[in-house]
Design an enzyme around this catalytic site. Sequence first.
Site, PDB file in Angstrom:
ATOM      1  N   HIS A 283     -17.956  57.330  19.420  1.00 45.18           N
ATOM      2  CA  HIS A 283     -18.731  56.643  18.372  1.00 45.18           C
ATOM      3  C   HIS A 283     -17.901  56.365  17.123  1.00 45.18           C
ATOM      4  O   HIS A 283     -18.394  55.708  16.200  1.00 45.18           O
ATOM      5  CB  HIS A 283     -19.970  57.460  17.979  1.00 45.18           C
TER       6      HIS A 283
ATOM      7  N   ASP B  61     -20.584  58.242  29.296  1.00 45.43           N
ATOM      8  CA  ASP B  61     -21.496  59.021  28.463  1.00 45.43           C
ATOM      9  C   ASP B  61     -22.875  58.345  28.439  1.00 45.43           C
ATOM     10  O   ASP B  61     -22.987  57.122  28.589  1.00 45.43           O
ATOM     11  CB  ASP B  61     -20.931  59.100  27.038  1.00 45.43           C
TER      12      ASP B  61
ATOM     13  N   HIS C 219     -24.674  57.811  25.943  1.00 43.51           N
ATOM     14  CA  HIS C 219     -24.793  56.943  24.771  1.00 43.51           C
ATOM     15  C   HIS C 219     -23.716  55.853  24.782  1.00 43.51           C
ATOM     16  O   HIS C 219     -22.602  56.099  25.247  1.00 43.51           O
ATOM     17  CB  HIS C 219     -24.649  57.769  23.484  1.00 43.51           C
TER      18      HIS C 219
ATOM     19  N   ASP D  28     -23.920  63.951  29.511  1.00 45.76           N
ATOM     20  CA  ASP D  28     -25.311  63.963  29.055  1.00 45.76           C
ATOM     21  C   ASP D  28     -26.223  63.037  29.868  1.00 45.76           C
ATOM     22  O   ASP D  28     -27.391  62.836  29.527  1.00 45.76           O
ATOM     23  CB  ASP D  28     -25.421  63.676  27.546  1.00 45.76           C
TER      24      ASP D  28
END
Length: 345
Positions: A160, A196, A198, A285
């Site tokens: 991120h 991931d 996200h 995740d």
Amino acid sequence: MLIIHDDDVLGHAPRGEVHRGEWIDSMESPARVHGILTELRRWDHADFQAPLADAAYQELGQIHCGQYLEFLRTAFERWREERNDGDAIPYVWPTRNNLNDHSETIQAVLGRYASDTATPIMEGTWRAAWASAKVAISAAESLNDGTRTAFGLTRPPGHHASRDVYGGYCFLNNAALATQRLLNKGFQRVGILDLDYHHGNGTQQIFWERGDVFFASLHADPDFEFPYYSGHSNETGANDGAGMNLNFPLPQGTPADTFLDCLQRAIDAMMAVDVRAIVVSLGLDTFAGDPLGTFSLSTEDFAAFGKPLATAGLPTLFLLEGGYATEELGRNLINVLQSFVCQMK
Ligand code: OKP
Ligand code: ZN
């Protein structure tokens, strides 16, 4: 399999984060690393090594902006000097188009670089972020004809973080730094496969206009999930990077077969543009039991990642991103790595 680890990554241990309007314990904690290390130490294929010494890391300045790095190095000290007691979390966001804003108070500066309230800076943050970056770059350095694969135990995560923005638990973009090292070593084009839960918005942004990196990301649709503003399928890159960005936004409850189907399509797309190495931003995740996720992959499903990746036949670097089911994290990770090692040859 080469495993790069540095205990300095444990020094970042924030007290908590703002989550849905409430103050909760930090999800991204050193316990994640302890869980992984316990399992890796039991794994017969693990060959632990420390990162390279500090001197030789030119990639930092190639990926991140100098003022941003200086900010990260000194933020906590400045925060303390201005008599703040807890971890550094911004609560004002000076908008970047405010021409009169040259404020140098740490309160203003934090808001200028942060993208969220879930990413506190504390005493050990810079050392941990720097150690994580060194782990990533050193793992990339180890890839060559003899060493087909390595795993970097990167934490805090990186995907991120962009050139001059931190957030989503990320400060330095480990995958981008590793990718830059591979390019510097002579790999002509590198594929980043972000698995991931996200969207890897920082990585996407860093390589948005570059033709030497293909970025593919499988993730929860930003229409319902963090980071909310990035990761749609119409984001495909620009200028030299046009067509070099591929997003797979997926719905809540996504099962393993859908995920693996997209994984294969992402690999096919990178092979079509002739990438010479793959960097996997390995978030775990997507696991059904993850407290931040909604997908439904089981521990056994992670053992299906190795085959399509190994079949690509390229040097492949695995770097940890998210994954918050501390108990199962190590098992899920080893299923990915083990299945890759077994299929490789
Ligand atoms: C980092 B990585 C706010 C809720 C979610 C950010 C999630 C960051 C995920 N407390 N916060 O991609 O796993
Ligand atoms: Zn994640």
